[in-house]
Design a protein around this motif. Structure first.
Motif, PDB file in Angstrom:
ATOM      1  N   GLU A 236       6.156 -13.607   3.303  1.00 12.32           N
ATOM      2  CA  GLU A 236       5.731 -12.429   2.620  1.00 12.32           C
ATOM      3  C   GLU A 236       5.373 -11.222   3.543  1.00 12.32           C
ATOM      4  O   GLU A 236       4.473 -11.262   4.644  1.00 12.32           O
ATOM      5  CB  GLU A 236       4.592 -12.641   1.540  1.00 12.32           C
ATOM      6  N   THR A 238       3.802  -7.253   3.142  1.00 15.60           N
ATOM      7  CA  THR A 238       2.909  -6.145   2.409  1.00 15.60           C
ATOM      8  C   THR A 238       3.565  -4.766   2.994  1.00 15.60           C
ATOM      9  O   THR A 238       3.327  -4.610   4.093  1.00 15.60           O
ATOM     10  CB  THR A 238       1.426  -6.174   2.302  1.00 15.60           C
ATOM     11  N   GLU A 240       3.389  -0.570   2.433  1.00 13.02           N
ATOM     12  CA  GLU A 240       2.557   0.459   1.999  1.00 13.02           C
ATOM     13  C   GLU A 240       3.828   1.461   1.470  1.00 13.02           C
ATOM     14  O   GLU A 240       4.424   2.035   2.463  1.00 13.02           O
ATOM     15  CB  GLU A 240       1.740   1.019   3.003  1.00 13.02           C
ATOM     16  N   PRO A 245       0.831  -0.183  -2.355  1.00 12.05           N
ATOM     17  CA  PRO A 245       1.338  -1.390  -1.703  1.00 12.05           C
ATOM     18  C   PRO A 245       2.232  -2.357  -2.661  1.00 12.05           C
ATOM     19  O   PRO A 245       1.994  -2.396  -3.648  1.00 12.05           O
ATOM     20  CB  PRO A 245      -0.033  -2.083  -1.297  1.00 12.05           C
ATOM     21  N   LYS A 247       4.321  -5.913  -2.263  1.00 14.50           N
ATOM     22  CA  LYS A 247       4.770  -7.270  -1.489  1.00 14.50           C
ATOM     23  C   LYS A 247       6.269  -7.649  -1.492  1.00 14.50           C
ATOM     24  O   LYS A 247       6.972  -7.455  -2.754  1.00 14.50           O
ATOM     25  CB  LYS A 247       3.989  -8.358  -1.831  1.00 14.50           C
TER      26      LYS A 247
END
Length: 309
Positions: A236, A238, A240, A245, A247
């Motif tokens: 995974e 993340t 922005e 945000p 994932k």
């Protein structure tokens, strides 16, 4: 020469008040204004027609004369009409032109007034000293202004203040505006002349470039740095975005430069609430720095497993 129904041109009844005529004229003048309809010959024709109707109906003397003439129009036609700009048959045309100089040719307002033959034949030289640039109603001057926005400003929209000619105005920016886009605020320009509509305020948006995103229409492209370990093993990550945000899942052995598409995570579509473009993620692998002796040893072991890589 055809009769012109000025009441029909402005869309008002014959019993309309001066204020109703003024309101109808302003609405139509804005609708057909050349600045709103560039290179539109039909709109230009209607704009002139609306101005001519207002020239007559907004002036009590002209309106009275026009109403009297309208009632006699059928008798005028039966008398033979006007030939060559002169009264025809036995119709007593002098009652409409007496004291007006008898001028049946051209425009009574000088070059540029551009009124019809019907107007000139009916009113002759009774311009009352008016000229195309004198007391004839006319639209006010349009003002120009620019507004600087960040990409996030353009994304979110919302209220803003702008000062133009010493006047502070509040406007609401619609999400999704583009760099170079111009909006028109009607009636916020220069004052109209002699009852004519005010001009408009034209605001051009300048959206500053953002180092994180490249915009193409309603789509955005964003570089996402990913460690070599995560690219090889998957996992995974993340990201922005302008909307917050998000994932994402990376497949094992994700290559450098891989593009991922996130639907509906791009820029808002202008004046279409709830609709968004797409966000494209471009994977950019990052190499580890300041490796320890143990890490170097492990990389050497990996390299030995693929001597031809």
């Amino acid at each position: 020469m055809d009769y012109k129904d000025y009441y029909k041109v402005l869309g008002v009844d014959k019993s309309a008040s001066t204020e109703q005529i003024k309101k109808a004229y302003r609405k139509l003048a804005r609708q057909y204004h050349p600045d709103v309809n560039p290179n539109n010959a039909e709109a230009e024709r209607k704009f002139k027609e609306v101005n001519e109707a207002n020239e007559v109906l907004s002036d009590p003397e002209k309106r009275k004369k026009y109403d009297q003439f309208g009632a006699d129009w059928q008798r005028y036609q039966q008398a033979g009409g006007a030939r060559g700009g002169q009264p025809g048959g036995g119709f007593d045309w002098s009652q409409y032109t007496q004291g007006q100089g008898g001028d049946f040719g051209g425009s009574p307002f000088g070059d540029g007034a551009d009124f019809s033959d019907f107007f000139s034949s009916l009113f002759g030289g009774m311009g009352g000293g008016r000229s195309a640039g004198g007391s004839r109603p006319g639209a006010g001057q349009d003002y120009q202004a620019e507004m600087e926005l960040t990409l996030e400003d353009a994304y979110r929209g919302g209220p803003r203040m702008i000062n133009v000619n010493g006047k502070s105005l509040r406007l609401t920016i619609q999400p999704g505006v583009a760099d170079g886009q111009t909006i028109r605020l009607r009636d916020q320009g220069g004052p109209g002349r002699n009852g004519g509509p005010n001009g408009s305020l034209l605001i051009t948006f300048r959206v500053a470039p953002d180092p994180r995103y490249a915009r193409s229409g309603d789509d955005l492209t964003q570089d996402v740095p990913v460690s070599i370990y995560k690219a090889v093993l998957g996992g995974e990550q993340t990201v922005e975005t302008l909307g917050g945000p998000v994932k994402i899942k990376l497949k094992p052995e994700t290559a450098n430069g891989t593009r991922l598409r996130l639907r509906g995570k791009g820029f808002p579509v202008y004046k279409q609430p709830g609709q968004f473009g797409d966000l494209y993620l471009r994977i950019s692998l990052t190499l580890p720095q300041n490796l320890t002796e143990k890490e170097l040893e492990l990389f050497q072991q990996l390299a030995a497993l693929r001597p031809n890589a």
